[in-house]
Design a protein around this motif. Sequence first.
Motif, PDB file in Angstrom:
ATOM      1  N   LEU A  85      56.329  54.041  -9.919  1.00 49.81           N
ATOM      2  CA  LEU A  85      57.257  54.209  -8.811  1.00 49.81           C
ATOM      3  C   LEU A  85      57.959  52.883  -8.558  1.00 49.81           C
ATOM      4  N   ASP A  86      59.226  52.932  -8.247  1.00 50.71           N
ATOM      5  CA  ASP A  86      59.987  51.718  -7.959  1.00 50.71           C
ATOM      6  C   ASP A  86      59.810  51.309  -6.497  1.00 50.71           C
ATOM      7  N   VAL A  87      58.566  51.299  -6.051  1.00 51.94           N
ATOM      8  CA  VAL A  87      58.217  50.905  -4.693  1.00 51.94           C
ATOM      9  C   VAL A  87      57.118  49.860  -4.796  1.00 51.94           C
ATOM     10  N   GLY A  88      57.341  48.724  -4.192  1.00 49.30           N
ATOM     11  CA  GLY A  88      56.342  47.669  -4.195  1.00 49.30           C
ATOM     12  C   GLY A  88      56.418  46.875  -2.913  1.00 49.30           C
ATOM     13  N   GLY A  89      55.726  45.778  -2.886  1.00 52.45           N
ATOM     14  CA  GLY A  89      55.670  44.953  -1.690  1.00 52.45           C
ATOM     15  C   GLY A  89      57.026  44.429  -1.246  1.00 52.45           C
ATOM     16  N   LYS A  90      57.889  44.108  -2.197  1.00 50.31           N
ATOM     17  CA  LYS A  90      59.209  43.579  -1.836  1.00 50.31           C
ATOM     18  C   LYS A  90      60.022  44.618  -1.063  1.00 50.31           C
ATOM     19  N   GLU A 113      64.666  35.599   7.351  1.00 51.79           N
ATOM     20  CA  GLU A 113      63.266  35.187   7.444  1.00 51.79           C
ATOM     21  C   GLU A 113      62.343  36.092   6.634  1.00 51.79           C
ATOM     22  N   THR A 114      62.679  36.332   5.379  1.00 51.56           N
ATOM     23  CA  THR A 114      61.889  37.239   4.541  1.00 51.56           C
ATOM     24  C   THR A 114      60.452  36.745   4.397  1.00 51.56           C
ATOM     25  N   HIS A 115      60.262  35.444   4.246  1.00 52.75           N
ATOM     26  CA  HIS A 115      58.907  34.901   4.095  1.00 52.75           C
ATOM     27  C   HIS A 115      58.060  35.192   5.334  1.00 52.75           C
ATOM     28  N   LEU A 116      58.653  35.012   6.524  1.00 53.55           N
ATOM     29  CA  LEU A 116      57.940  35.280   7.777  1.00 53.55           C
ATOM     30  C   LEU A 116      57.574  36.757   7.890  1.00 53.55           C
ATOM     31  N   GLU A 142      51.551  41.229   5.515  1.00 51.78           N
ATOM     32  CA  GLU A 142      50.255  41.003   4.885  1.00 51.78           C
ATOM     33  C   GLU A 142      49.147  40.790   5.903  1.00 51.78           C
ATOM     34  N   GLN A 143      49.468  40.250   7.077  1.00 50.81           N
ATOM     35  CA  GLN A 143      48.455  39.996   8.099  1.00 50.81           C
ATOM     36  C   GLN A 143      48.090  41.255   8.889  1.00 50.81           C
ATOM     37  N   VAL A 144      49.061  42.149   9.104  1.00 47.53           N
ATOM     38  CA  VAL A 144      48.854  43.247  10.044  1.00 47.53           C
ATOM     39  C   VAL A 144      48.737  44.622   9.380  1.00 47.53           C
TER      40      VAL A 144
END
Length: 91
Positions: A39-44, A64-67, A73-75
Amino acid sequence: RQPPRSQDPCQLILDSGFSFTYALPFFNSKPLKYAATRLDVGGKLLTNLLNELISYKEVNLQGETHLVNEMKEQVCYVAKDFQEELEICCT
């Protein structure tokens, strides 16, 4: 690589990465390679979607992509037993 042994003859291995998610079903501990799916679905993609949702409703985080990725990833998490967690939320 073999999946962990289980009493259930049907298993599904999911591997979700930055750009893609792969799914490989197993039956009786044997992979069904013809049914493997990418599937062309990932974290990005999920980070970008979360970024759009937050920026649309609250504050503009478009640069603010990094933020936003750190927030994701935290929540965020994936429920191991969706039905059980749904019942907990509804009670």
